[in-house]
Design an enzyme around this catalytic site. Structure first.
Site, PDB file in Angstrom:
ATOM      1  N   LYS A  44      -5.357   0.679   9.039  1.00 17.82           N
ATOM      2  CA  LYS A  44      -6.172   1.283   8.499  1.00 17.82           C
ATOM      3  C   LYS A  44      -6.212   2.837   9.008  1.00 17.82           C
ATOM      4  O   LYS A  44      -5.437   4.222   9.459  1.00 17.82           O
ATOM      5  CB  LYS A  44      -6.240   1.589   6.493  1.00 17.82           C
ATOM      6  CG  LYS A  44      -5.931   1.069   6.165  1.00 17.82           C
ATOM      7  CD  LYS A  44      -5.774   0.363   4.174  1.00 17.82           C
ATOM      8  CE  LYS A  44      -4.969  -0.026   3.844  1.00 17.82           C
ATOM      9  NZ  LYS A  44      -5.516  -0.459   2.631  1.00 17.82           N
TER      10      LYS A  44
ATOM     11  N   ASN B 247       1.133  -1.449  -0.447  1.00 18.88           N
ATOM     12  CA  ASN B 247       0.093  -0.122  -0.014  1.00 18.88           C
ATOM     13  C   ASN B 247       0.758   1.154  -0.055  1.00 18.88           C
ATOM     14  O   ASN B 247       0.491   2.705  -0.679  1.00 18.88           O
ATOM     15  CB  ASN B 247      -0.949   0.361   0.886  1.00 18.88           C
ATOM     16  CG  ASN B 247      -1.805  -0.901   1.498  1.00 18.88           C
ATOM     17  OD1 ASN B 247      -1.912  -1.441   2.613  1.00 18.88           O
ATOM     18  ND2 ASN B 247      -2.331  -1.618   0.194  1.00 18.88           N
ATOM     19  N   LEU B 248       1.487   1.371   0.755  1.00 20.84           N
ATOM     20  CA  LEU B 248       2.859   2.493   1.368  1.00 20.84           C
ATOM     21  C   LEU B 248       3.484   2.686  -0.414  1.00 20.84           C
ATOM     22  O   LEU B 248       3.430   4.072   0.089  1.00 20.84           O
ATOM     23  CB  LEU B 248       4.176   1.993   1.474  1.00 20.84           C
ATOM     24  CG  LEU B 248       3.524   1.737   2.638  1.00 20.84           C
ATOM     25  CD1 LEU B 248       5.169   0.834   4.175  1.00 20.84           C
ATOM     26  CD2 LEU B 248       2.858   1.953   3.911  1.00 20.84           C
ATOM     27  N   GLN B 249       3.632   2.504  -1.232  1.00 13.80           N
ATOM     28  CA  GLN B 249       3.570   3.279  -3.290  1.00 13.80           C
ATOM     29  C   GLN B 249       2.742   4.533  -3.529  1.00 13.80           C
ATOM     30  O   GLN B 249       3.305   5.507  -3.945  1.00 13.80           O
ATOM     31  CB  GLN B 249       3.411   1.875  -3.804  1.00 13.80           C
ATOM     32  CG  GLN B 249       3.269   2.701  -5.439  1.00 13.80           C
ATOM     33  CD  GLN B 249       2.414   2.657  -5.589  1.00 13.80           C
ATOM     34  OE1 GLN B 249       1.412   2.025  -4.944  1.00 13.80           O
ATOM     35  NE2 GLN B 249       2.515   2.028  -7.019  1.00 13.80           N
ATOM     36  N   ARG B 250       1.656   4.538  -1.893  1.00  7.59           N
ATOM     37  CA  ARG B 250       0.610   5.120  -2.870  1.00  7.59           C
ATOM     38  C   ARG B 250      -0.491   5.994  -1.751  1.00  7.59           C
ATOM     39  O   ARG B 250      -0.587   7.320  -2.614  1.00  7.59           O
ATOM     40  CB  ARG B 250      -0.269   4.750  -4.083  1.00  7.59           C
ATOM     41  CG  ARG B 250      -1.291   4.339  -3.318  1.00  7.59           C
ATOM     42  CD  ARG B 250      -1.577   3.121  -4.340  1.00  7.59           C
ATOM     43  NE  ARG B 250      -2.566   1.736  -4.370  1.00  7.59           N
ATOM     44  CZ  ARG B 250      -2.179   0.689  -3.582  1.00  7.59           C
ATOM     45  NH1 ARG B 250      -0.976   0.931  -3.800  1.00  7.59           N
ATOM     46  NH2 ARG B 250      -2.921  -0.371  -3.067  1.00  7.59           N
TER      47      ARG B 250
ATOM     48  N   ASN C 243     -14.289  -0.588  -4.606  1.00 10.74           N
ATOM     49  CA  ASN C 243     -14.963  -1.290  -5.355  1.00 10.74           C
ATOM     50  C   ASN C 243     -16.305  -1.243  -5.223  1.00 10.74           C
ATOM     51  O   ASN C 243     -16.952   0.126  -5.098  1.00 10.74           O
ATOM     52  CB  ASN C 243     -15.130  -2.933  -4.153  1.00 10.74           C
ATOM     53  CG  ASN C 243     -15.826  -2.643  -3.237  1.00 10.74           C
ATOM     54  OD1 ASN C 243     -16.762  -2.862  -3.044  1.00 10.74           O
ATOM     55  ND2 ASN C 243     -15.169  -1.959  -1.825  1.00 10.74           N
TER      56      ASN C 243
ATOM     57  N   CYS D  45      -6.398  -2.719  -7.713  1.00 14.41           N
ATOM     58  CA  CYS D  45      -4.939  -2.675  -8.148  1.00 14.41           C
ATOM     59  C   CYS D  45      -4.430  -3.762  -8.365  1.00 14.41           C
ATOM     60  O   CYS D  45      -3.224  -3.878  -8.587  1.00 14.41           O
ATOM     61  CB  CYS D  45      -4.656  -1.128  -7.245  1.00 14.41           C
ATOM     62  SG  CYS D  45      -5.766   0.084  -7.403  1.00 14.41           S
TER      63      CYS D  45
ATOM     64  N   CYS E 240     -27.444   7.346 -12.413  1.00 17.32           N
ATOM     65  CA  CYS E 240     -28.033   8.114 -13.398  1.00 17.32           C
ATOM     66  C   CYS E 240     -27.279   8.046 -14.292  1.00 17.32           C
ATOM     67  O   CYS E 240     -27.703   8.164 -15.649  1.00 17.32           O
ATOM     68  CB  CYS E 240     -27.967   9.734 -13.079  1.00 17.32           C
ATOM     69  SG  CYS E 240     -29.802  10.122 -12.374  1.00 17.32           S
TER      70      CYS E 240
HETATM   71 ZN    ZN Z   1     -29.530   8.633 -10.359  1.00 16.32          ZN
END
Ligand code: ZN
Length: 272
Positions: free
Chosen positions: A87, A71-74, A132, A188, A174
Site C-alpha cells: 500500500k 479494499n478498492l471499494q473505499r 485497530n 471492516c 482521557c
Molecule cells: Zn490523556
C-alpha cells in the site's frame, strides 16, 4: 520558513493563496510541513489525497499491508492494477502523479512500541488512520508523550468519529482509558463499511492537519465529533483532560515501553 513560491506554485495553490486565512505564508507553511499518515487504507486514502493536493511538502506514509481487491471499494489512492502491491508504494505513486511538490517517505512497517517513537518524531502532525486499537493507542501514547499533535479517526459501518489531540490538551486515553474487549468492536472485514464513509472522516482529519499547519481556526481539541451517515448527523461530545491519565495527566509514564500493548485492553498497568 523562508520559502518563496515559484510561478507554477502560485498557480497551483492560487485558491489557497487568494484567501487571507491561508495566503502565501500559509501555503509556504504547508510546503514546509511534514505530516505522517499512519495507515494507507480507508481513512488514510482521502487524507493522503487531500494533503498531497494541498501541497504538504513532506508526506510520510506508514503501512505494512498489500492492496487487496476488497479494499478498492473505499481506498481510493489504490487502483485495480495495484492489487498485490504494498500500500505504501501504491500510495506514493498516487502522490507523485498528483503533485510533484510533495516528497513522500514510505514506512513499510507494522507500528510497534519499539519503532513508534522514531516513526512519529520527525513529523509536525500525525493523522491516525489505523483500523485497530493497538495501533491507535500506540499512536496516541507516542504522539502525546512527544508533544506532537495528531488527528484520531475511526469508522464503523455507517458511523465515524474524529478528534484532534494537541500538546497540553486531553488525549484519546482521557476519553477511552482502555480498549473495549476483543469482539466488542469488529473490523471492516467482518462487519462491512459504507465505502464513502471513510472518505468523509478522512477528509475531516486532513482538514485538521491543514488547519494545524496553517495555524487557523478551531481544532477538534477536547471535542469528539460523531458522524452518522444513515441519519446524516454530526454530533459533538466535549471531553476534558483526566488528571489521572497515564499519558497526559499529572504523573505520566516516561515511554510507551511501560505499556503492554499485547494485552487487548492496551491499558496502562498501575494507572489510577
Ligand atoms: Zn490523556
Amino acid at each position: 520558513m523562508g520559502l518563496s513560491l515559484d510561478a507554477t506554485q502560485l498557480d497551483r495553490y492560487s485558491r489557497h493563496i487568494i484567501m487571507d486565512e491561508v495566503g502565501q505564508e500559509g501555503q509556504a507553511a504547508l510546503l514546509d510541513a511534514s505530516v505522517l499518515v499512519v495507515g494507507a487504507g480507508g481513512l488514510g486514502s482521502p487524507a493522503i489525497e487531500y494533503l498531497a493536493a494541498a501541497g504538504v511538502g513532506h508526506l510520510g506514509i506508514a503501512d505494512d499491508d498489500v492492496v487487496e481487491r476488497s479494499n478498492l471499494q473505499r481506498q481510493v489512492v489504490h487502483g485495480d492494477a495495484d492489487v498485490g502491491r504494498p500500500k505504501v508504494a501504491s500510495a506514493a505513486d498516487f502522490v507523485a502523479d498528483l503533485n510533484p511538490d510533495v516528497t513522500v517517505t514510505t514506512h513499510e512497517l507494522r507500528v510497534e512500541p519499539e519503532n513508534v517513537g522514531d516513526l512519529v518524531a520527525d513529523y509536525d502532525f500525525v493523522v491516525d488512520a489505523t483500523d485497530n486499537f493497538r495501533t491507535r493507542y500506540l499512536v496516541n501514547d507516542a504522539c502525546t508523550l512527544a508533544a506532537i499533535p495528531f488527528s484520531h479517526g475511526a469508522i464503523y459501518k455507517f458511523e465515524g468519529q474524529v478528534t484532534t489531540v494537541t500538546p497540553g490538551g486531553p488525549c484519546y486515553r482521557c476519553l477511552f482509558p482502555e480498549a473495549p474487549p476483543e469482539g466488542m468492536v469488529a473490523d471492516c472485514a467482518s462487519t462491512g463499511v459504507l465505502g464513502v464513509l471513510p472518505g468523509t472522516v478522512g477528509c475531516v482529519q486532513a482538514t485538521e492537519a491543514v488547519k494545524a499547519v496553517v495555524d487557523v481556526g478551531d481544532l477538534l481539541e477536547g471535542r469528539m465529533l460523531f458522524y452518522d451517515a444513515m441519519d446524516m448527523t454530526f454530533e459533538e461530545l466535549e471531553y476534558r483532560q483526566n488528571p489521572d491519565c497515564p499519558v497526559c495527566g499529572d504523573d505520566p509514564i516516561d515511554s510507551v515501553a511501560e505499556v503492554d500493548y499485547t494485552d487487548e485492553s492496551c491499558a496502562v498497568q498501575g494507572a489510577d
